[in-house]
Design a protein around this motif. Structure first.
Motif, PDB file in Angstrom:
ATOM      1  N   TRP A 182       0.826  -1.216   0.000  1.00 12.17           N
ATOM      2  CA  TRP A 182       0.000   0.000   0.000  1.00 12.17           C
ATOM      3  C   TRP A 182       0.857   1.261   0.000  1.00 12.17           C
ATOM      4  O   TRP A 182       0.508   2.243  -0.647  1.00 12.17           O
ATOM      5  N   LEU A 183       1.962   1.213   0.722  1.00 11.18           N
ATOM      6  CA  LEU A 183       2.802   2.411   0.821  1.00 11.18           C
ATOM      7  C   LEU A 183       3.712   2.584  -0.388  1.00 11.18           C
ATOM      8  O   LEU A 183       3.883   3.698  -0.899  1.00 11.18           O
ATOM      9  N   CYS A 184       4.281   1.495  -0.860  1.00 12.04           N
ATOM     10  CA  CYS A 184       5.284   1.571  -1.933  1.00 12.04           C
ATOM     11  C   CYS A 184       4.703   1.332  -3.328  1.00 12.04           C
ATOM     12  O   CYS A 184       5.363   1.618  -4.327  1.00 12.04           O
ATOM     13  N   GLY A 185       3.515   0.788  -3.394  1.00  8.99           N
ATOM     14  CA  GLY A 185       2.889   0.538  -4.688  1.00  8.99           C
ATOM     15  C   GLY A 185       3.216  -0.803  -5.297  1.00  8.99           C
ATOM     16  O   GLY A 185       2.629  -1.184  -6.312  1.00  8.99           O
ATOM     17  N   LYS A 186       4.144  -1.535  -4.699  1.00 10.14           N
ATOM     18  CA  LYS A 186       4.529  -2.841  -5.240  1.00 10.14           C
ATOM     19  C   LYS A 186       5.274  -3.633  -4.180  1.00 10.14           C
ATOM     20  O   LYS A 186       5.651  -3.100  -3.125  1.00 10.14           O
ATOM     21  N   LEU A 187       5.508  -4.902  -4.460  1.00  8.58           N
ATOM     22  CA  LEU A 187       6.271  -5.795  -3.597  1.00  8.58           C
ATOM     23  C   LEU A 187       7.460  -6.346  -4.379  1.00  8.58           C
ATOM     24  O   LEU A 187       7.385  -6.479  -5.607  1.00  8.58           O
ATOM     25  N   PRO A 188       8.541  -6.701  -3.690  1.00 11.21           N
ATOM     26  CA  PRO A 188       9.757  -7.133  -4.394  1.00 11.21           C
ATOM     27  C   PRO A 188       9.567  -8.352  -5.290  1.00 11.21           C
ATOM     28  O   PRO A 188      10.344  -8.555  -6.224  1.00 11.21           O
ATOM     29  N   TRP A 189       8.550  -9.161  -5.021  1.00 12.20           N
ATOM     30  CA  TRP A 189       8.371 -10.429  -5.753  1.00 12.20           C
ATOM     31  C   TRP A 189       7.230 -10.373  -6.769  1.00 12.20           C
ATOM     32  O   TRP A 189       6.848 -11.401  -7.321  1.00 12.20           O
TER      33      TRP A 189
ATOM     34  N   ASP B  82      14.747 -12.122   6.329  1.00 16.95           N
ATOM     35  CA  ASP B  82      16.063 -12.405   6.917  1.00 16.95           C
ATOM     36  C   ASP B  82      16.965 -11.176   6.964  1.00 16.95           C
ATOM     37  O   ASP B  82      17.902 -11.121   7.773  1.00 16.95           O
ATOM     38  N   GLU B  83      16.705 -10.193   6.097  1.00  9.50           N
ATOM     39  CA  GLU B  83      17.598  -9.035   5.983  1.00  9.50           C
ATOM     40  C   GLU B  83      16.970  -7.753   6.512  1.00  9.50           C
ATOM     41  O   GLU B  83      17.397  -6.651   6.166  1.00  9.50           O
ATOM     42  N   LEU B  84      15.954  -7.889   7.361  1.00  8.27           N
ATOM     43  CA  LEU B  84      15.332  -6.719   7.982  1.00  8.27           C
ATOM     44  C   LEU B  84      16.313  -6.006   8.915  1.00  8.27           C
ATOM     45  O   LEU B  84      17.166  -6.657   9.517  1.00  8.27           O
ATOM     46  N   PRO B  85      16.239  -4.672   9.051  1.00  9.46           N
ATOM     47  CA  PRO B  85      15.255  -3.776   8.425  1.00  9.46           C
ATOM     48  C   PRO B  85      15.673  -3.240   7.048  1.00  9.46           C
ATOM     49  O   PRO B  85      14.869  -2.628   6.364  1.00  9.46           O
ATOM     50  N   ASP B  86      16.944  -3.451   6.663  1.00  5.28           N
ATOM     51  CA  ASP B  86      17.443  -2.826   5.430  1.00  5.28           C
ATOM     52  C   ASP B  86      16.645  -3.248   4.205  1.00  5.28           C
ATOM     53  O   ASP B  86      16.443  -2.457   3.274  1.00  5.28           O
ATOM     54  N   SER B  87      16.169  -4.519   4.186  1.00  2.00           N
ATOM     55  CA  SER B  87      15.465  -5.026   3.010  1.00  2.00           C
ATOM     56  C   SER B  87      14.165  -4.266   2.758  1.00  2.00           C
ATOM     57  O   SER B  87      13.707  -4.179   1.614  1.00  2.00           O
ATOM     58  N   VAL B  88      13.570  -3.703   3.802  1.00  3.63           N
ATOM     59  CA  VAL B  88      12.350  -2.908   3.649  1.00  3.63           C
ATOM     60  C   VAL B  88      12.679  -1.434   3.472  1.00  3.63           C
ATOM     61  O   VAL B  88      12.061  -0.744   2.659  1.00  3.63           O
ATOM     62  N   LEU B  89      13.671  -0.942   4.209  1.00  3.69           N
ATOM     63  CA  LEU B  89      14.007   0.485   4.143  1.00  3.69           C
ATOM     64  C   LEU B  89      14.449   0.905   2.745  1.00  3.69           C
ATOM     65  O   LEU B  89      14.232   2.052   2.338  1.00  3.69           O
ATOM     66  N   ARG B  90      15.044   0.006   1.992  1.00  3.30           N
ATOM     67  CA  ARG B  90      15.482   0.376   0.647  1.00  3.30           C
ATOM     68  C   ARG B  90      14.296   0.572  -0.308  1.00  3.30           C
ATOM     69  O   ARG B  90      14.483   1.054  -1.422  1.00  3.30           O
ATOM     70  N   TRP B  91      13.089   0.211   0.158  1.00  2.00           N
ATOM     71  CA  TRP B  91      11.893   0.399  -0.667  1.00  2.00           C
ATOM     72  C   TRP B  91      11.176   1.707  -0.334  1.00  2.00           C
ATOM     73  O   TRP B  91      10.053   1.936  -0.797  1.00  2.00           O
ATOM     74  N   ASP B  92      11.809   2.561   0.470  1.00  2.00           N
ATOM     75  CA  ASP B  92      11.183   3.840   0.821  1.00  2.00           C
ATOM     76  C   ASP B  92      10.655   4.548  -0.423  1.00  2.00           C
ATOM     77  O   ASP B  92      11.409   4.793  -1.374  1.00  2.00           O
ATOM     78  N   PRO B  93       9.363   4.915  -0.430  1.00  2.00           N
ATOM     79  CA  PRO B  93       8.840   5.666  -1.570  1.00  2.00           C
ATOM     80  C   PRO B  93       9.297   7.117  -1.505  1.00  2.00           C
ATOM     81  O   PRO B  93       9.707   7.593  -0.441  1.00  2.00           O
TER      82      PRO B  93
ATOM     83  N   ALA C  61       9.145  -1.618   8.551  1.00  2.00           N
ATOM     84  CA  ALA C  61      10.358  -2.407   8.810  1.00  2.00           C
ATOM     85  C   ALA C  61      10.393  -2.873  10.263  1.00  2.00           C
ATOM     86  O   ALA C  61      10.688  -4.043  10.555  1.00  2.00           O
ATOM     87  N   LYS C  62      10.070  -1.972  11.203  1.00  2.32           N
ATOM     88  CA  LYS C  62      10.042  -2.347  12.619  1.00  2.32           C
ATOM     89  C   LYS C  62       8.950  -3.379  12.888  1.00  2.32           C
ATOM     90  O   LYS C  62       9.142  -4.330  13.650  1.00  2.32           O
ATOM     91  N   PHE C  63       7.801  -3.172  12.274  1.00  5.20           N
ATOM     92  CA  PHE C  63       6.678  -4.091  12.448  1.00  5.20           C
ATOM     93  C   PHE C  63       7.060  -5.494  11.980  1.00  5.20           C
ATOM     94  O   PHE C  63       6.889  -6.479  12.721  1.00  5.20           O
ATOM     95  N   LEU C  64       7.584  -5.612  10.780  1.00  7.10           N
ATOM     96  CA  LEU C  64       7.943  -6.929  10.247  1.00  7.10           C
ATOM     97  C   LEU C  64       9.090  -7.556  11.031  1.00  7.10           C
ATOM     98  O   LEU C  64       9.146  -8.786  11.180  1.00  7.10           O
ATOM     99  N   ALA C  65      10.012  -6.739  11.529  1.00 11.34           N
ATOM    100  CA  ALA C  65      11.103  -7.282  12.339  1.00 11.34           C
ATOM    101  C   ALA C  65      10.563  -7.916  13.620  1.00 11.34           C
ATOM    102  O   ALA C  65      11.021  -8.985  14.045  1.00 11.34           O
TER     103      ALA C  65
END
Length: 409
Positions: free
Chosen positions: A246-253, A272-283, A292-296
């Motif tokens: 919803w925030l980024c408009g897409k998912l990595p997969w 496995d690579e949280l939080p960086d794996s989500v933070l790099r998707w910042d819109p 990122a904190k939530f998923l971690a």
């Protein structure tokens, strides 16, 4: 358990408009126009006023499927066991929340038409689904809306989980605005709901590749990819993926949805690579830090571990604090920016106005007050208990690391 057979999941022959149905409590309902259909069956407008035709602004709907089908059977069991209105009201008072996003269940029963047996369920009518609104917003929601929706769904999931069930299929298409009050949002479609902790005994972690990749592929949990029975952490993981989209408009997969194994691998890498794996998707102009904190926090949960819902909710509320918005305040949908397929725009998506007649039927609040959540003012009809135990739907992931938790009924 409903019988399995060649007719399973087959759409039923439509029932005639104005047909009268009687539920298990002896209450009669008149069918109106058909307004939708799904994998399980058909949806009709309905009214308890059987002497007159059902009007277009009716506030009840009836879901219908063949008796031998399964999804509506599972949904009925959820509502009858876990969603009694008196229990919901007590929960809301305990948690001091204004509304809980579980639709009101009014009754159920069986019917016969042209030699075929049907099962039906009477529900409150809901409004537009979030998937359509998401697309109207250029496939992006502004951050405040994402955090509002996430916090509200946490309230709903905590209640569901405390009553021994998980939803298993959280996504925008299953989140619907209220019909009479479009600033409320409801989690619908419990056809994949699963009783993960019957009588306080949590299901064991067991991978089953034959049941792998169950659910909606974009959002389903890593547990589901592995064929493990659904659990609380799986629901929360799914919610995290929804918020990220919803925030980024897409998912990595999203480019690999036809390859479930590739999707599973991408989700495992992200978790496995949280939080960086989500933070790099910042819109642009925003941040994914709360997600990122939530998923971690979700990733750290053991399979049978009870989540700390208050901690997870506070992560989202902290993100709302700077905007001055309440998580249970009005939902102001507007475009958040541009995507590859949509130009950036500042236009606001207009929410449907509640129909005057429906508002009268549901009960109006005095002028100046917010419309009441139906879970505060409506009492669903008690249904008869269904016999039989559903089979687990596939889910999956890390092996259990903690003692099984008891769940309060």
């Amino acid at each position: 358990m409903p019988p399995k057979g060649p007719g399973r999941s087959k759409l039923p022959v439509p029932l005639p408009k104005d047909m009268i149905l009687k539920d298990t409590e002896g209450k009669t309902w008149r069918l109106g126009s058909q307004i939708g259909q799904g994998g399980f069956g058909l949806i009709y407008l309905a009214s308890p006023q059987t002497q007159v035709p059902v009007e277009d602004d009716a506030v009840h709907v009836i879901k219908v499927e063949y008796l031998e089908n399964g999804p509506l059977f599972s949904e009925l069991k959820f509502y009858q066991r876990a969603a009694k209105q008196e229990h919901i009201r007590k929960w809301m008072n305990l948690k001091k929340i204004r509304c809980l996003g579980i639709p009101v269940f009014w009754g159920s029963g069986l019917a016969e038409y042209k030699g075929k047996s049907y099962r039906f369920m009477v529900m409150e009518r809901l409004g537009q689904d979030l998937q359509r609104i998401f697309e109207d917003c250029g496939s992006r929601f502004k951050k405040e809306i994402v955090l509002q929706l996430g916090a509200r769904m946490l309230d709903t999931l905590e209640y569901i989980h405390e009553n021994e069930y998980v939803h298993g299929d959280i996504k925008a298409a299953n989140l619907l605005l209220g019909y009479s009050n479009p600033h409320e949002v409801y989690l619908a479609d419990y056809g994949l709901s699963y009783r993960y902790c019957p009588n306080g005994n949590h299901k064991q972690y067991q991978e089953n590749p034959r049941k792998g990749h169950n659910g909606t592929i974009e959002f389903t949990s890593i547990d589901a990819h592995k064929g493990v029975a659904p659990s609380r952490r799986g629901d929360l993981e799914i919610l995290g993926y929804c918020m990220l989209q919803w925030l980024c408009g897409k998912l990595p997969w999203e480019q690999n949805l036809k390859d479930p194994v590739a999707v599973q691998t991408a989700k495992t890498k992200l978790m496995d690579e949280l939080p960086d794996s989500v933070l790099r998707w910042d819109p642009p102009g925003s941040s994914c830090s709360e997600i990122a904190k939530f998923l971690a926090s979700v990733s750290a949960l053991a399979y049978a571990e009870k989540p700390k819902y208050g901690v997870l909710k506070q992560i989202l509320l902290d993100g709302l604090e700077s905007s001055g918005m309440r998580y249970d305040g009005p939902l102001e949908f507007s475009t958040a920016g541009s995507t590859q397929n949509h130009r950036a725009a500042k236009s606001r998506v207009r929410l449907p106005k509640p129909p005057p007649k429906a508002a009268q039927q549901r009960g109006k609040k005095p002028e100046g007050e917010e419309p009441a959540c139906p879970n505060q003012v409506c009492v669903g009809l008690p249904g008869t208990e269904l016999l039989g135990e559903e089979k687990p739907k596939a889910r999956s992931r890390r092996a259990p690391q903690a003692q099984l938790q008891q769940v309060r009924l």
